[in-house]
Design a protein around this motif. Sequence first.
Motif, PDB file in Angstrom:
ATOM      1  N   LEU A   1       0.829  -1.212   0.000  1.00 19.51           N
ATOM      2  CA  LEU A   1       0.000   0.000   0.000  1.00 19.51           C
ATOM      3  C   LEU A   1       0.859   1.256   0.000  1.00 19.51           C
ATOM      4  CD1 LEU A   1      -2.793  -1.034   2.544  1.00 19.51           C
ATOM      5  CD2 LEU A   1      -3.056  -0.718   0.073  1.00 19.51           C
ATOM      6  N   ALA A   2       1.924   1.235   0.779  1.00 19.15           N
ATOM      7  CA  ALA A   2       2.812   2.401   0.843  1.00 19.15           C
ATOM      8  C   ALA A   2       3.468   2.627  -0.507  1.00 19.15           C
ATOM      9  CB  ALA A   2       3.862   2.190   1.935  1.00 19.15           C
ATOM     10  N   GLU A   3       3.880   1.550  -1.149  1.00 21.06           N
ATOM     11  CA  GLU A   3       4.495   1.680  -2.474  1.00 21.06           C
ATOM     12  C   GLU A   3       3.482   2.232  -3.477  1.00 21.06           C
ATOM     13  OE1 GLU A   3       6.258  -1.391  -5.706  1.00 21.06           O
ATOM     14  OE2 GLU A   3       7.012  -1.618  -3.645  1.00 21.06           O
ATOM     15  N   GLY A   4       2.254   1.734  -3.387  1.00 21.88           N
ATOM     16  CA  GLY A   4       1.203   2.243  -4.279  1.00 21.88           C
ATOM     17  C   GLY A   4       0.937   3.704  -4.039  1.00 21.88           C
ATOM     18  N   LEU A   5       0.891   4.133  -2.793  1.00 23.43           N
ATOM     19  CA  LEU A   5       0.687   5.545  -2.477  1.00 23.43           C
ATOM     20  C   LEU A   5       1.856   6.385  -2.975  1.00 23.43           C
ATOM     21  CD1 LEU A   5      -0.797   5.491   1.136  1.00 23.43           C
ATOM     22  CD2 LEU A   5      -1.909   6.344  -0.931  1.00 23.43           C
ATOM     23  N   THR A   6       3.041   5.892  -2.772  1.00 23.95           N
ATOM     24  CA  THR A   6       4.231   6.620  -3.215  1.00 23.95           C
ATOM     25  C   THR A   6       4.205   6.781  -4.726  1.00 23.95           C
ATOM     26  OG1 THR A   6       5.505   5.748  -1.364  1.00 23.95           O
ATOM     27  CG2 THR A   6       6.767   6.620  -3.212  1.00 23.95           C
ATOM     28  N   ASN A   7       3.863   5.734  -5.440  1.00 26.39           N
ATOM     29  CA  ASN A   7       3.806   5.805  -6.902  1.00 26.39           C
ATOM     30  C   ASN A   7       2.701   6.740  -7.368  1.00 26.39           C
ATOM     31  OD1 ASN A   7       5.963   4.075  -7.210  1.00 26.39           O
ATOM     32  ND2 ASN A   7       4.686   2.263  -7.449  1.00 26.39           N
ATOM     33  N   SER A   8       1.581   6.765  -6.674  1.00 22.59           N
ATOM     34  CA  SER A   8       0.479   7.629  -7.112  1.00 22.59           C
ATOM     35  C   SER A   8       0.742   9.094  -6.801  1.00 22.59           C
ATOM     36  CB  SER A   8      -0.823   7.177  -6.477  1.00 22.59           C
ATOM     37  OG  SER A   8      -0.807   7.447  -5.088  1.00 22.59           O
ATOM     38  N   LEU A   9       1.618   9.376  -5.846  1.00 22.66           N
ATOM     39  CA  LEU A   9       1.932  10.753  -5.488  1.00 22.66           C
ATOM     40  C   LEU A   9       3.097  11.316  -6.304  1.00 22.66           C
ATOM     41  CD1 LEU A   9       1.573  10.599  -1.608  1.00 22.66           C
ATOM     42  CD2 LEU A   9      -0.046  11.525  -3.251  1.00 22.66           C
ATOM     43  N   ARG A  10       3.809  10.520  -7.061  1.00 24.42           N
ATOM     44  CA  ARG A  10       4.918  10.988  -7.877  1.00 24.42           C
ATOM     45  C   ARG A  10       4.343  11.719  -9.098  1.00 24.42           C
ATOM     46  NH1 ARG A  10       8.530   5.668  -7.918  1.00 24.42           N
ATOM     47  NH2 ARG A  10       9.385   5.908  -5.857  1.00 24.42           N
ATOM     48  N   PRO A  11       5.026  12.781  -9.458  1.00 25.62           N
ATOM     49  CA  PRO A  11       4.558  13.485 -10.664  1.00 25.62           C
ATOM     50  C   PRO A  11       4.694  12.575 -11.874  1.00 25.62           C
ATOM     51  CG  PRO A  11       6.414  14.651  -9.617  1.00 25.62           C
ATOM     52  CD  PRO A  11       6.168  13.418  -8.847  1.00 25.62           C
TER      53      PRO A  11
END
Length: 126
Positions: free
Chosen positions: A112-122
């Motif tokens: 989940l953290a990886e998914g959030l990190t990827n979705s927050l990257r420009p």
Amino acid sequence: MAQITVTINGKAFRMACDDGEEDRLMGLAARFDGWINELKGAFGEIGDQRLTVMAGIMATDQLSELERKLGELETQLAEARQQQVDALDNMSQNEEELSRAVNTAAARIESLAEGLTNSLRPQDPS
């Protein structure tokens, strides 16, 4: 080998015993003499031999009862030991299940953290 004299029913008896066992034998003789005196108090003078036989039966009865109780306690101890083993096995299984659940949760949180990190990257516009 030590020699002692014990008194049973007012009569002295010379006995041999292992060195160091004198006090124990004296105590046993005093206990047996107490049973004889108890029987004399209950039944009066009924003869030395009969008193001795009755006191011997009293001693054997007490021994038998103690052996029975010891057997019960040994059974209870064996059951308690088995319950302890079962509880430790159960605790070990619970720890393994908890460890698996924590590892699964940790993997899910990382995902989940990886998914959030990827979705927050420009997003790369190219």
